[in-house]
Write an enzyme that holds these catalytic residues in place. Structure first.
Site, PDB file in Angstrom:
ATOM      1  N   GLN A  22       0.811  -1.211   0.000  1.00 44.42           N
ATOM      2  CA  GLN A  22       0.000   0.000   0.000  1.00 44.42           C
ATOM      3  C   GLN A  22       0.846   1.263   0.000  1.00 44.42           C
ATOM      4  O   GLN A  22       0.306   2.373  -0.007  1.00 44.42           O
ATOM      5  CB  GLN A  22      -0.923  -0.004   1.229  1.00 44.42           C
ATOM      6  CG  GLN A  22      -1.908  -1.158   1.238  1.00 44.42           C
ATOM      7  CD  GLN A  22      -2.607  -1.327   2.567  1.00 44.42           C
ATOM      8  OE1 GLN A  22      -2.334  -0.624   3.541  1.00 44.42           O
ATOM      9  NE2 GLN A  22      -3.537  -2.279   2.633  1.00 44.42           N
ATOM     10  N   HIS A  25      -0.922  -0.026   5.780  1.00 43.95           N
ATOM     11  CA  HIS A  25      -1.460   0.961   6.730  1.00 43.95           C
ATOM     12  C   HIS A  25      -0.541   2.172   6.947  1.00 43.95           C
ATOM     13  O   HIS A  25      -0.144   2.481   8.067  1.00 43.95           O
ATOM     14  CB  HIS A  25      -1.758   0.291   8.069  1.00 43.95           C
ATOM     15  CG  HIS A  25      -2.796  -0.780   7.991  1.00 43.95           C
ATOM     16  ND1 HIS A  25      -3.378  -1.335   9.098  1.00 43.95           N
ATOM     17  CD2 HIS A  25      -3.365  -1.416   6.926  1.00 43.95           C
ATOM     18  CE1 HIS A  25      -4.268  -2.261   8.730  1.00 43.95           C
ATOM     19  NE2 HIS A  25      -4.264  -2.322   7.395  1.00 43.95           N
ATOM     20  N   GLU A  53     -15.003   3.761  10.098  1.00 43.10           N
ATOM     21  CA  GLU A  53     -15.600   4.786  10.951  1.00 43.10           C
ATOM     22  C   GLU A  53     -15.134   6.185  10.604  1.00 43.10           C
ATOM     23  O   GLU A  53     -14.052   6.396  10.056  1.00 43.10           O
ATOM     24  CB  GLU A  53     -15.286   4.493  12.420  1.00 43.10           C
ATOM     25  CG  GLU A  53     -13.805   4.514  12.765  1.00 43.10           C
ATOM     26  CD  GLU A  53     -13.534   4.093  14.205  1.00 43.10           C
ATOM     27  OE1 GLU A  53     -14.056   3.033  14.623  1.00 43.10           O
ATOM     28  OE2 GLU A  53     -12.820   4.828  14.913  1.00 43.10           O
ATOM     29  N   TYR A 108      -8.945   7.466  20.413  1.00 38.36           N
ATOM     30  CA  TYR A 108     -10.060   6.986  19.592  1.00 38.36           C
ATOM     31  C   TYR A 108     -10.195   5.460  19.578  1.00 38.36           C
ATOM     32  O   TYR A 108     -10.962   4.918  18.802  1.00 38.36           O
ATOM     33  CB  TYR A 108      -9.966   7.594  18.192  1.00 38.36           C
ATOM     34  CG  TYR A 108     -10.348   9.062  18.257  1.00 38.36           C
ATOM     35  CD1 TYR A 108     -11.643   9.478  18.008  1.00 38.36           C
ATOM     36  CD2 TYR A 108      -9.413  10.019  18.656  1.00 38.36           C
ATOM     37  CE1 TYR A 108     -12.011  10.805  18.130  1.00 38.36           C
ATOM     38  CE2 TYR A 108      -9.768  11.349  18.793  1.00 38.36           C
ATOM     39  CZ  TYR A 108     -11.068  11.734  18.531  1.00 38.36           C
ATOM     40  OH  TYR A 108     -11.440  13.061  18.675  1.00 38.36           O
ATOM     41  N   TYR A 149      -9.654 -10.360  10.076  1.00 40.18           N
ATOM     42  CA  TYR A 149      -9.977 -10.902   8.755  1.00 40.18           C
ATOM     43  C   TYR A 149     -10.208 -12.411   8.804  1.00 40.18           C
ATOM     44  O   TYR A 149     -10.869 -12.979   7.941  1.00 40.18           O
ATOM     45  CB  TYR A 149      -8.878 -10.555   7.763  1.00 40.18           C
ATOM     46  CG  TYR A 149      -8.788  -9.072   7.489  1.00 40.18           C
ATOM     47  CD1 TYR A 149      -9.820  -8.399   6.844  1.00 40.18           C
ATOM     48  CD2 TYR A 149      -7.680  -8.339   7.898  1.00 40.18           C
ATOM     49  CE1 TYR A 149      -9.753  -7.036   6.610  1.00 40.18           C
ATOM     50  CE2 TYR A 149      -7.604  -6.979   7.670  1.00 40.18           C
ATOM     51  CZ  TYR A 149      -8.634  -6.329   7.027  1.00 40.18           C
ATOM     52  OH  TYR A 149      -8.573  -4.975   6.804  1.00 40.18           O
TER      53      TYR A 149
END
Length: 382
Positions: A94, A159, A252, A262, A273
Site C-alpha cells: 500500500q 497501513h 468509521e 479513539y 480478517y
C-alpha cells in the site's frame, strides 16, 4: 502572477500527449435521490492515482500516482510527464506516493506538500511528509525537503494512511496509519495510528497536548487510530474530520479532538480478517476512548473525503462525499449539523475503486479511481 497567455505557452511546453492520457469527455449518468448524477471522464491512463489538488485560477490539477509520479492535468484533460524533484518513494504494498495539498499561501510561496512511504534501513517503511516549490512551468518541484517522518519505521507494506489537512490557523495535520501493528496505536512513544499537528515547516507547536511529557512524541494530537484514509476540515465549524478502515467491519468517521484516544485496537466495531475477535479488543465502546461519530458495520473500504459547500449544486450543500474502494462507489452522507441523517451510493455503475474525492473551486466533485488505468472524473448533478 503570469498572464494567462504566457502561462498557457509555458504549460503547453511541459506536456506530453499520450493516447492513454487523452481526455475522452465521455459522460455517464446515474439515478440518485436528488436527480441524475453525471460522471464525465476528464483524464485516463493514470497509474493507481492516489490524490489530487486543484491549482488556483483554473490552472489544472496535480495528481499523485502511487508508484511515485506527480503529474499535472491540464484544464483540457491532458496529462504531463512526471514532474521532477519528487522524492523517491517506497512503492511496495500500500506504500508509495500518497497525498498532495497546496500551501494555504500557495499564490505567494508555491509550496506543494506530499505524503509518501519512505523506506528504512531494515527493509521496513513509514510515512513521511515533505514540501517543494512548484516551478512556474509546472514541470518540477524545487528544493524538496522532508519536514516529518513517522518513527519508528514499522510497515512491511500496510497501513500508511495518510492525508494532509491545513486548518484555519495554518497548522498542518497529518493522519497516519498504524502500519498494521495494532498495539502501536496506543503507544505514545510511537507515531503509528496517530493524528499529528505541526507547523508548515515541520516545527512542533508548544500547545500540542503531549509537549514536555517524558517518552511521548510531541507531534501527537490524537491517538488510537487504525488506517486513516480520509481527512477534511468541516467548512462550517473548522473541526477536523477523519475516517479510517476497520479490520473486517467497523469503518468509521471520527471528529478529532485535542489529546483524545479513539480506541483502536481496544475498541472496535470490527473483527479480524480471520473472523476471530481482535485480540486486544474489549468491546465496541471502552471507557476513556472516543467512539466513532459514524460507523459502517460492513466495511465499504472508505478513502478520500470532502465536504460540499459549493453553490453550483444546492441539493448537495451540507453533504459529505466519501470514496469506497471495496464497494467501488461514491458515498453521499447528508448532514444536519454534524449528524448524519441519510446515506446514498452514487457511482456503483462505474465499477471502479474510488480512491480520492475533492470539491473543485467551481463546485463540481472530482474523484480518482485506483486502477492500473486509473481515471479522473468530474461529478455533477442534473
Amino acid at each position: 502572477m503570469l498572464k494567462k497567455t504566457v502561462l498557457a505557452t509555458l504549460l503547453a511546453s511541459s506536456l506530453i500527449t499520450l493516447t492513454a492520457h487523452a481526455q475522452t469527455g465521455a459522460e455517464q449518468s446515474f439515478k440518485s435521490d436528488l436527480g441524475t448524477v453525471t460522471a464525465t471522464t476528464v483524464a485516463q491512463g493514470l497509474d493507481h492515482p492516489w490524490a489530487l489538488a486543484f491549482l488556483p485560477g483554473s490552472q489544472g490539477i496535480l495528481v499523485t500516482e502511487r508508484p511515485g509520479n506527480l503529474r499535472w492535468v491540464s484544464p483540457q484533460g491532458k496529462v504531463s510527464a512526471p514532474l521532477s524533484g519528487v522524492p523517491q518513494v517506497w512503492a511496495n504494498g500500500q506504500g508509495g506516493l500518497l497525498d498532495v495539498v497546496l500551501s494555504p499561501d500557495f499564490v505567494k510561496d508555491r509550496m506543494v506538500y506530499l505524503s509518501f512511504a519512505e523506506g528504512g534501513k531494515d527493509g521496513k517503511a513509514g510515512t513521511a511528509v515533505g514540501r517543494g516549490r512548484l516551478s512556474a512551468d509546472l514541470s518540477k518541484l524545487n528544493d524538496f525537503e522532508v519536514i516529518f517522518r513517522q518513527e519508528p519505521k514499522l510497515s512491511t507494506g500496510n497501513h500508511f494512511g495518510s492525508r494532509l489537512v491545513f486548518d484555519r490557523d495554518g497548522y498542518l495535520f497529518i493522519v497516519l496509519g498504524e502500519n498494521n501493528q495494532r498495539a502501536t496505536a496506543q503507544d505514545l512513544d510511537k507515531l503509528q495510528g496517530k493524528v499529528v499537528r505541526i507547523y508548515p515547516d515541520g516545527r512542533i507547536p508548544d500547545d500540542n497536548p503531549f509537549v514536555g511529557q517524558t517518552n511521548v512524541k510531541p507531534e501527537i494530537w490524537s491517538y488510537g487510530h487504525r488506517n486513516q484514509q480520509g481527512a477534511a476540515l468541516n467548512p462550517w465549524t473548522g473541526t477536523l474530520w477523519t475516517h479510517e478502515h476497520g479490520p473486517k467491519g467497523g469503518d468509521e468517521i471520527n471528529l478529532i479532538e485535542r489529546g483524545k484516544n479513539y480506541g483502536w485496537p481496544l475498541a472496535t466495531h470490527g473483527i479480524d480478517y480471520s473472523s476471530a475477535p481482535i485480540p486486544e479488543a474489549k468491546g465496541k465502546e471502552v471507557e476513556g476512548t472516543v467512539g466513532p461519530h459514524h460507523v459502517w458495520q460492513k466495511s465499504p473500504g472508505i478513502s478520500g473525503m470532502t465536504f460540499y459547500d459549493g453553490d453550483r449544486f444546492k441539493p448537495w450543500q451540507h453533504n459529505l462525499f466519501i470514496g469506497a474502494l471495496a464497494d467501488k462507489d461514491l458515498i453521499r452522507l447528508q448532514l444536519e449539523g454534524d449528524k448524519v441523517v441519510h446515506e446514498e451510493r452514487l457511482l456503483g455503475g462505474l465499477n471502479a475503486r474510488i480512491r480520492d474525492v475533492r470539491q473543485s473551486p467551481d463546485g463540481y466533485v472530482y474523484v480518482l479511481t485506483d486502477e492500473d488505468n486509473g481515471a479522473l472524473y468530474r461529478i455533477g448533478l442534473q
